[in-house]
Design a protein around this motif. Structure first.
Motif, PDB file in Angstrom:
ATOM      1  N   UNK A  31      -3.842  -5.723  -4.342  1.00  0.00           N
ATOM      2  CA  UNK A  31      -4.339  -5.384  -3.000  1.00  0.00           C
ATOM      3  C   UNK A  31      -4.395  -3.964  -3.105  1.00  0.00           C
ATOM      4  N   UNK A  32      -5.497  -3.435  -2.013  1.00  0.00           N
ATOM      5  CA  UNK A  32      -5.581  -1.933  -2.220  1.00  0.00           C
ATOM      6  C   UNK A  32      -5.287  -1.474  -0.675  1.00  0.00           C
ATOM      7  N   UNK A  33      -5.902  -0.445  -0.332  1.00  0.00           N
ATOM      8  CA  UNK A  33      -5.679   0.171   0.925  1.00  0.00           C
ATOM      9  C   UNK A  33      -6.772   0.386   1.621  1.00  0.00           C
ATOM     10  N   UNK A  34      -7.020   1.016   2.784  1.00  0.00           N
ATOM     11  CA  UNK A  34      -8.127   1.193   3.528  1.00  0.00           C
ATOM     12  C   UNK A  34      -9.157   1.786   2.768  1.00  0.00           C
TER      13      UNK A  34
ATOM     14  N   UNK B  42     -12.518  -8.713  -2.420  1.00  0.00           N
ATOM     15  CA  UNK B  42     -13.647  -9.346  -2.860  1.00  0.00           C
ATOM     16  C   UNK B  42     -13.278 -10.945  -2.274  1.00  0.00           C
ATOM     17  N   UNK B  43     -14.304 -11.797  -2.076  1.00  0.00           N
ATOM     18  CA  UNK B  43     -14.339 -13.150  -1.590  1.00  0.00           C
ATOM     19  C   UNK B  43     -13.291 -13.976  -2.452  1.00  0.00           C
ATOM     20  N   UNK B  44     -13.582 -13.946  -3.691  1.00  0.00           N
ATOM     21  CA  UNK B  44     -12.646 -14.861  -4.670  1.00  0.00           C
ATOM     22  C   UNK B  44     -13.341 -16.093  -4.670  1.00  0.00           C
TER      23      UNK B  44
ATOM     24  N   UNK C 282      -2.757  -9.821   1.293  1.00  0.00           N
ATOM     25  CA  UNK C 282      -3.948 -10.535   1.729  1.00  0.00           C
ATOM     26  C   UNK C 282      -4.162 -11.017   3.038  1.00  0.00           C
ATOM     27  N   UNK C 283      -3.129 -11.333   3.729  1.00  0.00           N
ATOM     28  CA  UNK C 283      -2.993 -11.735   4.980  1.00  0.00           C
ATOM     29  C   UNK C 283      -1.770 -11.158   5.527  1.00  0.00           C
ATOM     30  N   UNK C 284      -1.643 -10.902   6.996  1.00  0.00           N
ATOM     31  CA  UNK C 284      -0.386 -10.286   7.504  1.00  0.00           C
ATOM     32  C   UNK C 284      -0.437 -10.587   9.184  1.00  0.00           C
ATOM     33  N   UNK C 285       0.550 -10.751   9.552  1.00  0.00           N
ATOM     34  CA  UNK C 285       0.810 -10.789  10.972  1.00  0.00           C
ATOM     35  C   UNK C 285       0.211  -9.473  11.746  1.00  0.00           C
ATOM     36  N   UNK C 286      -0.547  -9.820  12.448  1.00  0.00           N
ATOM     37  CA  UNK C 286      -1.143  -8.420  13.611  1.00  0.00           C
ATOM     38  C   UNK C 286      -1.198  -8.895  14.721  1.00  0.00           C
TER      39      UNK C 286
ATOM     40  N   UNK D  43      -9.036  -5.438   1.667  1.00  0.00           N
ATOM     41  CA  UNK D  43      -8.811  -5.019   0.398  1.00  0.00           C
ATOM     42  C   UNK D  43      -8.232  -6.065  -0.421  1.00  0.00           C
ATOM     43  N   UNK D  44      -8.176  -7.215   0.385  1.00  0.00           N
ATOM     44  CA  UNK D  44      -7.763  -8.468  -0.412  1.00  0.00           C
ATOM     45  C   UNK D  44      -8.736  -8.940  -1.788  1.00  0.00           C
ATOM     46  N   UNK D  45      -8.281  -9.487  -2.632  1.00  0.00           N
ATOM     47  CA  UNK D  45      -9.244  -9.904  -3.776  1.00  0.00           C
ATOM     48  C   UNK D  45      -9.627 -11.286  -3.697  1.00  0.00           C
ATOM     49  N   UNK D  46      -8.802 -12.059  -2.577  1.00  0.00           N
ATOM     50  CA  UNK D  46      -9.271 -13.481  -2.706  1.00  0.00           C
ATOM     51  C   UNK D  46      -9.298 -13.795  -1.104  1.00  0.00           C
ATOM     52  N   UNK D  47     -10.298 -13.269  -0.482  1.00  0.00           N
ATOM     53  CA  UNK D  47     -10.448 -13.452   0.950  1.00  0.00           C
ATOM     54  C   UNK D  47     -10.754 -14.985   1.197  1.00  0.00           C
ATOM     55  N   UNK D  48     -11.385 -15.790   0.635  1.00  0.00           N
ATOM     56  CA  UNK D  48     -11.885 -17.124   0.886  1.00  0.00           C
ATOM     57  C   UNK D  48     -10.593 -17.836   0.940  1.00  0.00           C
TER      58      UNK D  48
END
Length: 453
Positions: free
Chosen positions: A40-43, A48-50, A111-115, A336-341
């Motif tokens: 995973x990256x930063x801002x 990518x959708x993955x 990829x996912x986080x509590x916000x 930044x997630x590489x597996x958004x789907x």
């Protein structure tokens, strides 16, 4: 609006600079290979959708408190999606924001986080979150989530986009000792008039008996605003370009509320955060406590069933109920997630009926999923049911606090919690306190509007 005279303050640092800093640091890392990469990256990293399968990283923004129920949800999700593996990372609530900020600047976002809405703006302004409007529109969840919670999340993001999918909300609750009320022949504190009558009637400082406990330590501003707007009946936080916090009706309401201190409340309240306040109420002879749904289990363990109840915030005598917005928790999908789907599948699963019900039952919170809100455990948990009914039937007028302002947390905590203590101690007038707060909010709002056109 009247403002406190002679009070000036340097302009707030523009948090938008954080986005530029994050982009610069990300570019520097790419050029020098000076930063690690866990996928995973930063801002600024579009990700990518993955292919809708593979590995995901999930950050729980209240790690250690709801870890068990999250691990159960993850286990169920992986059973239903055997080609997706979710790595759970528990992050303590008090350090979640700093951990997100560090990852945005240096890489390593999940990829996912509590916000939640209380911190959403600080993350969104750094261009780290994926808008979820289109995904929700095409999801089976469309039409199954609380409109009030969706509105709160959009408001926290600036009003236009959905940067977090709501999963739960808390609600302001007036807890009262039914045994003490019965012994004194008092009616339940369903209105502000009955609240003040009970606060006086149950107070005998010489016998260490008090009608109410007021929050004067950490986290004091939101409950003070809740009591203030609840009594004034004002339903808009902004009016004609200025905040309403220092409206004369709000000044009068807060003056009446803080006058309870030491007369109808313990003197220790000036330093009490919610943990100390709850413990004091559970162990003492105090009639009422204004907190939220989350303290139910504490009261049950300390007092036992039948000795207390929780009601939605009191109404005005005409039945009008006004309360400030409570933070709405949710799940964010990071750009930044590489597996958004696959990440979106997990978010959908967590917000679905069964998972959302299980999570909120463990927390005693209001489910975002409207089907979950009808489950039997809510009908049995009176305080939660009453809060859900009031929210869903539209009888509550919500004053949306400006969580979208990047400086909201600074203003409402570091800048003004010490000032509120001065008000309780009689060292600052309510009018000056609210005037200063209004001046800070107006400056922050003007800066935000300048940045966002």
């Amino acid at each position: 609006m009247n403002r406190a005279p002679g009070r000036t303050r340097p302009p707030y640092a523009r948090r938008a600079r954080g986005a530029a800093l994050a982009l610069a640091l990300t570019a520097l890392c790419a050029l020098t290979a000076g930063c690690g990469d866990d996928g995973s990256g930063g801002a600024g990293d579009k990700g990518a959708e993955g292919k809708g399968k593979g590995h995901l990283t999930f950050w729980d923004n209240n790690g250690g408190v709801r870890t068990d129920v999250w691990k159960k949800i993850i286990k169920d999700f992986e059973a239903a999606n055997p080609d997706i593996h979710v790595a759970y990372v528990g992050v303590p609530a008090e350090s979640a924001q700093s951990k997100y900020d560090t990852a945005i600047q240096g890489g390593g976002l999940p990829d996912v986080g509590g916000v939640g809405t209380a911190t959403l703006a600080e993350i969104a302004v750094q261009d780290a979150l994926e808008p979820l409007d289109d995904r929700l529109a095409d999801s089976p969840l469309n039409g199954q989530l609380s409109k009030a919670m969706l509105d709160s999340v959009r408001a926290a993001g600036g009003g236009d986009r959905l940067y977090s999918l709501p999963t739960s909300a808390n609600s302001g609750t007036l807890w009262y000792r039914t045994d003490l009320f019965k012994a004194a022949g008092l009616e339940p504190p369903t209105t502000w008039s009955k609240f003040y009558k009970a606060a006086d009637a149950l107070s005998d400082p010489g016998s260490n008996a008090f009608g109410f406990t007021i929050r004067g330590g950490e986290g004091s501003i939101a409950p003070a605003l809740d009591a203030m707007y609840g009594q004034s009946g004002i339903t808009d936080f902004w009016r004609d370009g200025s905040t309403t916090v220092d409206d004369p009706a709000n000044v009068k309401a807060l003056e009446r509320y803080v006058a309870l201190y030491k007369k109808d409340t313990p003197s220790a309240d000036v330093n009490n955060d919610f943990k100390k306040m709850v413990a004091q109420w559970d162990s003492g002879r105090i009639g009422m406590l204004s907190h939220n749904l989350g303290s139910y289990q504490d009261h049950l363990a300390a007092l036992g069933a039948g000795k207390f109840r929780g009601l939605p915030n009191p109404t005005l005598d005409d039945g009008t109920r006004v309360q400030v917005s409570n933070p709405v928790d949710g799940l964010g999908l990071f750009k930044s997630g590489k597996n958004k789907a696959a990440a979106w599948k997990f978010i959908e699963f967590a917000a679905s009926h069964e998972s959302n019900s299980a999570w909120n039952e463990s927390a005693g919170s209001l489910p975002a999923n409207t089907e979950a809100a009808q489950d039997s455990w809510i009908q049995q948990a009176e305080a939660t049911r009453l809060a859900a009914d009031a929210l869903d039937d539209g009888t509550v007028r919500i004053v949306q606090l400006p969580y979208y302002l990047p400086d909201w947390n600074t203003i409402s905590k570091a800048d003004n919690e010490p000032a509120f203590q001065k008000v309780l101690l009689g060292r600052m007038s309510v009018k000056d306190f609210l005037g200063t707060l209004a001046d800070q909010l107006d400056k922050a709002q003007a800066e935000w509007q300048e940045q966002h056109g």
